[in-house]
Design a protein around this motif. Structure first.
Motif, PDB file in Angstrom:
ATOM      1  N   SER A 116       0.826  -1.213   0.000  1.00  0.00           N
ATOM      2  CA  SER A 116       0.000   0.000   0.000  1.00  0.00           C
ATOM      3  C   SER A 116       0.859   1.261   0.000  1.00  0.00           C
ATOM      4  N   LYS A 117       1.981   1.222   0.707  1.00  0.00           N
ATOM      5  CA  LYS A 117       2.902   2.362   0.693  1.00  0.00           C
ATOM      6  C   LYS A 117       3.488   2.569  -0.697  1.00  0.00           C
ATOM      7  N   ILE A 118       3.802   1.464  -1.376  1.00  0.00           N
ATOM      8  CA  ILE A 118       4.335   1.549  -2.737  1.00  0.00           C
ATOM      9  C   ILE A 118       3.316   2.182  -3.664  1.00  0.00           C
ATOM     10  N   MET A 119       2.044   1.816  -3.493  1.00  0.00           N
ATOM     11  CA  MET A 119       1.000   2.272  -4.404  1.00  0.00           C
ATOM     12  C   MET A 119       0.684   3.764  -4.279  1.00  0.00           C
ATOM     13  N   ASN A 153       2.813   5.980  -4.625  1.00  0.00           N
ATOM     14  CA  ASN A 153       3.795   6.657  -5.455  1.00  0.00           C
ATOM     15  C   ASN A 153       3.547   6.408  -6.935  1.00  0.00           C
ATOM     16  N   SER A 154       4.331   7.047  -7.773  1.00  0.00           N
ATOM     17  CA  SER A 154       4.169   6.936  -9.220  1.00  0.00           C
ATOM     18  C   SER A 154       4.578   5.563  -9.718  1.00  0.00           C
ATOM     19  N   SER A 155       3.650   4.833 -10.315  1.00  0.00           N
ATOM     20  CA  SER A 155       3.969   3.516 -10.871  1.00  0.00           C
ATOM     21  C   SER A 155       4.944   3.622 -12.037  1.00  0.00           C
ATOM     22  N   VAL A 156       4.863   4.734 -12.778  1.00  0.00           N
ATOM     23  CA  VAL A 156       5.780   4.947 -13.902  1.00  0.00           C
ATOM     24  C   VAL A 156       7.205   5.142 -13.385  1.00  0.00           C
ATOM     25  N   ALA A 157       7.357   5.950 -12.347  1.00  0.00           N
ATOM     26  CA  ALA A 157       8.680   6.175 -11.769  1.00  0.00           C
ATOM     27  C   ALA A 157       9.230   4.903 -11.136  1.00  0.00           C
ATOM     28  N   ILE A 158       8.367   4.130 -10.506  1.00  0.00           N
ATOM     29  CA  ILE A 158       8.812   2.869  -9.895  1.00  0.00           C
ATOM     30  C   ILE A 158       9.327   1.913 -10.955  1.00  0.00           C
ATOM     31  N   SER A 159       8.640   1.817 -12.080  1.00  0.00           N
ATOM     32  CA  SER A 159       9.104   0.958 -13.173  1.00  0.00           C
ATOM     33  C   SER A 159      10.464   1.409 -13.681  1.00  0.00           C
ATOM     34  N   SER A 160      10.654   2.725 -13.785  1.00  0.00           N
ATOM     35  CA  SER A 160      11.948   3.269 -14.200  1.00  0.00           C
ATOM     36  C   SER A 160      13.033   2.916 -13.187  1.00  0.00           C
ATOM     37  N   ALA A 161      12.703   3.011 -11.912  1.00  0.00           N
ATOM     38  CA  ALA A 161      13.669   2.689 -10.862  1.00  0.00           C
ATOM     39  C   ALA A 161      14.073   1.213 -10.918  1.00  0.00           C
ATOM     40  N   ILE A 162      13.107   0.335 -11.162  1.00  0.00           N
ATOM     41  CA  ILE A 162      13.408  -1.097 -11.275  1.00  0.00           C
ATOM     42  C   ILE A 162      14.408  -1.333 -12.404  1.00  0.00           C
ATOM     43  N   ARG A 163      14.167  -0.706 -13.562  1.00  0.00           N
ATOM     44  CA  ARG A 163      15.079  -0.889 -14.705  1.00  0.00           C
ATOM     45  C   ARG A 163      16.470  -0.352 -14.395  1.00  0.00           C
ATOM     46  N   PHE A 223       5.049  12.755 -13.607  1.00  0.00           N
ATOM     47  CA  PHE A 223       5.985  13.793 -13.177  1.00  0.00           C
ATOM     48  C   PHE A 223       5.275  15.135 -13.055  1.00  0.00           C
ATOM     49  N   GLU A 224       4.447  15.444 -14.035  1.00  0.00           N
ATOM     50  CA  GLU A 224       3.712  16.709 -13.993  1.00  0.00           C
ATOM     51  C   GLU A 224       2.799  16.765 -12.777  1.00  0.00           C
ATOM     52  N   GLU A 225       2.085  15.657 -12.530  1.00  0.00           N
ATOM     53  CA  GLU A 225       1.180  15.615 -11.382  1.00  0.00           C
ATOM     54  C   GLU A 225       1.955  15.667 -10.075  1.00  0.00           C
ATOM     55  N   GLY A 226       3.037  14.913  -9.983  1.00  0.00           N
ATOM     56  CA  GLY A 226       3.807  14.867  -8.742  1.00  0.00           C
ATOM     57  C   GLY A 226       4.413  16.201  -8.376  1.00  0.00           C
ATOM     58  N   THR A 227       4.983  16.891  -9.352  1.00  0.00           N
ATOM     59  CA  THR A 227       5.606  18.184  -9.068  1.00  0.00           C
ATOM     60  C   THR A 227       4.556  19.251  -8.756  1.00  0.00           C
ATOM     61  N   GLN A 228       3.443  19.234  -9.506  1.00  0.00           N
ATOM     62  CA  GLN A 228       2.390  20.217  -9.238  1.00  0.00           C
ATOM     63  C   GLN A 228       1.760  19.987  -7.862  1.00  0.00           C
ATOM     64  N   ALA A 229       1.568  18.724  -7.504  1.00  0.00           N
ATOM     65  CA  ALA A 229       1.002  18.421  -6.189  1.00  0.00           C
ATOM     66  C   ALA A 229       1.932  18.917  -5.077  1.00  0.00           C
ATOM     67  N   PHE A 230       3.242  18.722  -5.275  1.00  0.00           N
ATOM     68  CA  PHE A 230       4.211  19.191  -4.277  1.00  0.00           C
ATOM     69  C   PHE A 230       4.158  20.703  -4.145  1.00  0.00           C
ATOM     70  N   LEU A 231       4.157  21.404  -5.282  1.00  0.00           N
ATOM     71  CA  LEU A 231       4.149  22.869  -5.259  1.00  0.00           C
ATOM     72  C   LEU A 231       2.850  23.425  -4.679  1.00  0.00           C
ATOM     73  N   GLN A 232       1.748  22.693  -4.917  1.00  0.00           N
ATOM     74  CA  GLN A 232       0.443  23.137  -4.422  1.00  0.00           C
ATOM     75  C   GLN A 232       0.133  22.592  -3.030  1.00  0.00           C
ATOM     76  N   LYS A 233       1.075  21.851  -2.476  1.00  0.00           N
ATOM     77  CA  LYS A 233       0.959  21.298  -1.123  1.00  0.00           C
ATOM     78  C   LYS A 233      -0.295  20.445  -0.959  1.00  0.00           C
ATOM     79  N   ARG A 234      -0.477  19.545  -1.924  1.00  0.00           N
ATOM     80  CA  ARG A 234      -1.580  18.592  -1.849  1.00  0.00           C
ATOM     81  C   ARG A 234      -1.066  17.185  -2.159  1.00  0.00           C
ATOM     82  N   LYS A 235      -1.909  16.205  -1.919  1.00  0.00           N
ATOM     83  CA  LYS A 235      -1.532  14.815  -2.195  1.00  0.00           C
ATOM     84  C   LYS A 235      -1.623  14.548  -3.696  1.00  0.00           C
ATOM     85  N   ALA A 236      -0.608  13.909  -4.238  1.00  0.00           N
ATOM     86  CA  ALA A 236      -0.585  13.601  -5.666  1.00  0.00           C
ATOM     87  C   ALA A 236      -1.592  12.505  -6.005  1.00  0.00           C
ATOM     88  N   ASP A 237      -2.225  12.654  -7.160  1.00  0.00           N
ATOM     89  CA  ASP A 237      -3.129  11.635  -7.702  1.00  0.00           C
ATOM     90  C   ASP A 237      -2.534  11.180  -9.033  1.00  0.00           C
TER      91      ASP A 237
END
Length: 260
Positions: free
Chosen positions: A198-201, A203-213, A242-256
């Motif tokens: 659940s903790k893994i989920m 986060n960004s599944s796209v970024a996680i796939s990149s990290a695995i590779r 990436f767009e969602e994650g960075t915007q969520a951080f800047l807007q101080k909200r949880k990323a979707d």
């Protein structure tokens, strides 16, 4: 898809694959290896699956090894083909999946069972788990990646000792060696593993796939892990996650994260 030797259940983003041959201590025969390949492939392709957990049925074994009766009379060529096909079909396939795979080790993980657990991206063990590669006691060596992945995880010296003695280690020794990440009670094993999933989920599944590779590249001949990291890092900048994650951080909200 229906399987004879595997149970596949998907709930809340987690697909749990349970090897279900309790009368054989969940030993890996050719049919089970093929079914595991198909089940992992199906889960990896499903938009409903964010994390895969692999475990064994019952309380005695994750996987107590390969089904020796299937290859006891093999020739040298047949033995080499068995290892090559098994590595390609299941063990290397799992290690390189883009979906995170967690092995929940309940009971014995021996031979091919430990090799399957080591192919997963990381491992969690119950207190009653026992792990080992006993192949040399049969006059053979681990053939599904064990001589390569075990040293990567525990170091050359410890791997040499484990393989040469054909002995087993318990879950707490496995934790000390770095072979498993956590140890829990048998009753809490799946619940604990699901909490990490659940903790893994989150986060960004796209970024996680990149990290695995990128992480896997460090262990592949002919690849420069740093170069792969740079490439994958750059690729992330072109994703919706990436767009969602960075915007969520800047807007101080949880990323979707859309997973794209």
């Amino acid at each position: 898809m229906k399987y004879n030797n595997i149970l596949s259940v998907t709930e809340n983003g987690i697909t749990t694959l349970t090897i279900n041959r309790p009368s054989k201590l969940n030993a890996l025969n050719r049919e089970t290896i093929q079914e595991l390949h198909d089940a992992f492939k199906e889960a990896d392709a499903s938009s409903k699956t964010k994390v895969i957990i692999v475990t064994g049925s019952g309380e005695k074994a994750f996987v107590a090894g390969a089904d020796i009766s299937e290859f006891a009379d093999f020739s040298e060529e047949e033995g080499a083909n068995l290892a090559a096909k098994g590595q390609a079909l299941l063990f290397n396939f799992v290690a390189n999946l883009s979906t995170p795979v967690i092995a929940a080790i309940n009971g014995f993980a021996l031979g091919g069972g430990l090799e399957l657990a080591m192919a997963a991206h990381f491992r969690i063990a119950s207190e009653n788990a026992k792990m080992g590669l006993p192949e040399v006691s049969l006059g053979v060596i681990p053939g599904y990646g064990g001589t390569q992945r075990l040293p990567q995880l525990v170091g050359k010296g410890r791997a040499m000792e484990m393989i040469m003695t054909a002995g087993m280690i318990d879950s707490h020794q496995a934790l000390e060696y770095g072979l498993v990440n956590h140890v829990t009670s048998a009753e809490e094993l799946l619940e604990f593993t699901e909490k990490i999933a659940s903790k893994i989920m989150r986060n960004s599944s796209v970024a996680i796939s990149s990290a695995i590779r990128a992480i896997n590249a460090n262990y592949e001949d002919g690849k420069n892990g740093f170069e792969v990291e740079i490439e994958e890092f750059g690729n992330c900048f072109g994703t919706e996650d990436f767009e969602e994650g960075t915007q969520a951080f800047l807007q101080k909200r949880k990323a979707d994260f859309p997973g794209k």
